[in-house]
Design a protein around this motif. Sequence first.
Motif, mmCIF file in Angstrom:
data_model
loop_
_atom_site.group_PDB
_atom_site.id
_atom_site.type_symbol
_atom_site.label_atom_id
_atom_site.label_comp_id
_atom_site.label_asym_id
_atom_site.label_seq_id
_atom_site.Cartn_x
_atom_site.Cartn_y
_atom_site.Cartn_z
ATOM 1 N N GLU A 167 -20.622 38.128 82.857
ATOM 2 C CA GLU A 167 -20.712 39.342 82.038
ATOM 3 C C GLU A 167 -19.839 39.289 80.789
ATOM 4 O OE1 GLU A 167 -19.639 39.691 85.454
ATOM 5 O OE2 GLU A 167 -21.744 39.746 86.049
ATOM 6 N N ILE A 168 -18.915 38.341 80.718
ATOM 7 C CA ILE A 168 -18.005 38.267 79.578
ATOM 8 C C ILE A 168 -18.742 37.981 78.279
ATOM 9 C CG2 ILE A 168 -17.386 35.817 79.633
ATOM 10 C CD1 ILE A 168 -14.911 38.711 79.205
ATOM 11 N N ARG A 169 -19.957 37.454 78.352
ATOM 12 C CA ARG A 169 -20.692 37.163 77.105
ATOM 13 C C ARG A 169 -21.026 38.426 76.323
ATOM 14 N NH1 ARG A 169 -23.697 32.795 77.738
ATOM 15 N NH2 ARG A 169 -23.851 32.247 79.886
ATOM 16 N N PHE A 170 -20.876 39.587 76.947
ATOM 17 C CA PHE A 170 -21.170 40.849 76.262
ATOM 18 C C PHE A 170 -19.905 41.585 75.821
ATOM 19 C CE2 PHE A 170 -24.628 40.140 79.385
ATOM 20 C CZ PHE A 170 -25.610 39.808 78.467
ATOM 21 N N VAL A 171 -18.790 40.866 75.791
ATOM 22 C CA VAL A 171 -17.511 41.467 75.415
ATOM 23 C C VAL A 171 -17.031 40.861 74.102
ATOM 24 C CG1 VAL A 171 -15.073 41.718 76.058
ATOM 25 C CG2 VAL A 171 -16.853 41.930 77.804
ATOM 26 N N TRP A 172 -16.596 41.730 73.207
ATOM 27 C CA TRP A 172 -15.900 41.291 71.991
ATOM 28 C C TRP A 172 -14.451 41.707 72.125
ATOM 29 C CZ3 TRP A 172 -19.047 42.888 67.036
ATOM 30 C CH2 TRP A 172 -20.169 42.067 66.926
ATOM 31 N N GLN A 173 -13.562 40.759 71.932
ATOM 32 C CA GLN A 173 -12.141 41.077 71.907
ATOM 33 C C GLN A 173 -11.744 41.199 70.445
ATOM 34 O OE1 GLN A 173 -10.467 37.828 74.151
ATOM 35 N NE2 GLN A 173 -10.676 38.932 76.082
ATOM 36 N N VAL A 174 -11.390 42.428 70.038
ATOM 37 C CA VAL A 174 -11.073 42.706 68.636
ATOM 38 C C VAL A 174 -9.558 42.789 68.477
ATOM 39 C CG1 VAL A 174 -11.430 44.301 66.707
ATOM 40 C CG2 VAL A 174 -13.231 43.994 68.425
ATOM 41 N N HIS A 175 -9.022 41.902 67.627
ATOM 42 C CA HIS A 175 -7.589 41.898 67.316
ATOM 43 C C HIS A 175 -7.423 42.463 65.912
ATOM 44 C CE1 HIS A 175 -6.363 39.251 70.680
ATOM 45 N NE2 HIS A 175 -7.605 38.800 70.558
ATOM 46 N N ILE A 176 -6.567 43.454 65.758
ATOM 47 C CA ILE A 176 -6.275 44.002 64.432
ATOM 48 C C ILE A 176 -5.126 43.184 63.860
ATOM 49 C CG2 ILE A 176 -5.521 46.014 63.119
ATOM 50 C CD1 ILE A 176 -6.870 47.762 65.228
ATOM 51 N N ASP A 177 -5.437 42.378 62.848
ATOM 52 C CA ASP A 177 -4.434 41.503 62.232
ATOM 53 C C ASP A 177 -3.644 42.222 61.146
ATOM 54 O OD1 ASP A 177 -5.451 39.401 63.816
ATOM 55 O OD2 ASP A 177 -6.998 38.985 62.319
ATOM 56 N N GLU A 178 -4.305 43.137 60.438
ATOM 57 C CA GLU A 178 -3.663 43.816 59.320
ATOM 58 C C GLU A 178 -4.194 45.240 59.239
ATOM 59 O OE1 GLU A 178 -4.094 43.311 54.574
ATOM 60 O OE2 GLU A 178 -3.758 41.473 55.687
ATOM 61 N N ARG A 179 -3.279 46.192 59.129
ATOM 62 C CA ARG A 179 -3.655 47.604 59.040
ATOM 63 C C ARG A 179 -3.445 48.102 57.612
ATOM 64 N NH1 ARG A 179 -1.912 46.846 64.120
ATOM 65 N NH2 ARG A 179 -2.893 48.033 65.773
ATOM 66 N N PRO A 180 -4.203 49.138 57.219
ATOM 67 C CA PRO A 180 -3.951 49.719 55.893
ATOM 68 C C PRO A 180 -2.601 50.425 55.874
ATOM 69 C CG PRO A 180 -5.650 50.959 57.052
ATOM 70 C CD PRO A 180 -5.311 49.779 57.898
ATOM 71 N N ILE A 181 -2.029 50.515 54.703
ATOM 72 C CA ILE A 181 -0.745 51.195 54.560
ATOM 73 C C ILE A 181 -0.915 52.657 54.974
ATOM 74 C CG2 ILE A 181 0.993 51.947 52.885
ATOM 75 C CD1 ILE A 181 0.333 49.380 51.323
ATOM 76 N N GLY A 182 0.014 53.132 55.776
ATOM 77 C CA GLY A 182 -0.031 54.527 56.210
ATOM 78 C C GLY A 182 -0.951 54.775 57.380
ATOM 79 N N SER A 183 -1.484 53.714 57.991
ATOM 80 C CA SER A 183 -2.388 53.936 59.125
ATOM 81 C C SER A 183 -1.594 54.412 60.337
ATOM 82 C CB SER A 183 -3.149 52.653 59.457
ATOM 83 O OG SER A 183 -2.282 51.685 59.997
ATOM 84 N N THR A 184 -2.287 55.111 61.195
ATOM 85 C CA THR A 184 -1.676 55.653 62.402
ATOM 86 C C THR A 184 -2.519 55.248 63.592
ATOM 87 O OG1 THR A 184 -2.962 57.680 62.257
ATOM 88 C CG2 THR A 184 -0.824 57.672 61.140
ATOM 89 N N LEU A 185 -2.053 55.603 64.764
ATOM 90 C CA LEU A 185 -2.832 55.339 65.967
ATOM 91 C C LEU A 185 -4.186 56.040 65.878
ATOM 92 C CD1 LEU A 185 -2.978 54.116 68.789
ATOM 93 C CD2 LEU A 185 -1.884 56.170 69.668
ATOM 94 N N ALA A 186 -4.208 57.215 65.264
ATOM 95 C CA ALA A 186 -5.468 57.963 65.119
ATOM 96 C C ALA A 186 -6.448 57.218 64.230
ATOM 97 C CB ALA A 186 -5.192 59.352 64.554
ATOM 98 N N SER A 187 -5.954 56.554 63.161
ATOM 99 C CA SER A 187 -6.873 55.821 62.299
ATOM 100 C C SER A 187 -7.395 54.575 63.013
ATOM 101 C CB SER A 187 -6.228 55.467 60.955
ATOM 102 O OG SER A 187 -5.045 54.729 61.139
ATOM 103 N N ASP A 188 -6.552 53.946 63.874
ATOM 104 C CA ASP A 188 -7.036 52.827 64.688
ATOM 105 C C ASP A 188 -8.125 53.313 65.646
ATOM 106 O OD1 ASP A 188 -5.165 51.282 63.404
ATOM 107 O OD2 ASP A 188 -3.877 50.984 65.157
ATOM 108 N N GLU A 189 -7.918 54.493 66.210
ATOM 109 C CA GLU A 189 -8.925 55.062 67.106
ATOM 110 C C GLU A 189 -10.213 55.376 66.360
ATOM 111 O OE1 GLU A 189 -6.920 58.382 68.876
ATOM 112 O OE2 GLU A 189 -5.816 57.112 70.292
ATOM 113 N N ALA A 190 -10.095 55.761 65.089
ATOM 114 C CA ALA A 190 -11.294 56.024 64.281
ATOM 115 C C ALA A 190 -12.070 54.731 64.068
ATOM 116 C CB ALA A 190 -10.905 56.643 62.938
ATOM 117 N N LEU A 191 -11.372 53.617 63.856
ATOM 118 C CA LEU A 191 -12.039 52.317 63.712
ATOM 119 C C LEU A 191 -12.728 51.947 65.020
ATOM 120 C CD1 LEU A 191 -12.508 49.775 61.918
ATOM 121 C CD2 LEU A 191 -10.488 48.805 63.031
ATOM 122 N N GLU A 192 -12.047 52.151 66.138
ATOM 123 C CA GLU A 192 -12.648 51.870 67.443
ATOM 124 C C GLU A 192 -13.899 52.724 67.654
ATOM 125 O OE1 GLU A 192 -10.105 51.723 70.941
ATOM 126 O OE2 GLU A 192 -8.385 51.247 69.657
#
Length: 171
Positions: free
Chosen positions: A130-155
Amino acid sequence: MIINDVLKSLLPLGAYSANGPNISRHILAEAELFAELSAVLGRLHGALHPKTAVHDLEEWERLYAITPSPGSSLQQRSQAISSKQAEVGGLSKDYFKRLARAAGYAITILEPAPFEVGRCRCGDALYREEIRFVWQVHIDERPIGSTLASDEALEATFKDLKAAHTYCQFI
């Protein structure tokens, strides 16, 4: 009032006294209607684009079938709508990377593969099929001023746009 003066200048010459009491009341009433109309048109003009549509964001969200996260700011909601507008479609990793870049993020997407004889080697991770249907997304760089809420918006954006059988795991 400028509208008042414009309306007075439109009166036929000699037919009316622009400063008469009756005509002044009519002109004032018409000027107030034009002022209200101007305010309504300003609001409608603002509603034409999600970045300026403060009072009409719910309509934009309904149009694009977006459900905002509880506590989302106006900017996050507007960004979600803009992302949905900008999408041209696609399910590739490159498409999602471009989508994240447009929101100010740099990401890496890994697609783990199940162990297969003849392709994998000793020491490779052992994953289930089942792992073939999983994407592991790593956030390497965030925009200036981003918050946990903005990361959740991307998710949330990824979850809205991904293929139905795919699971996006943000690490």
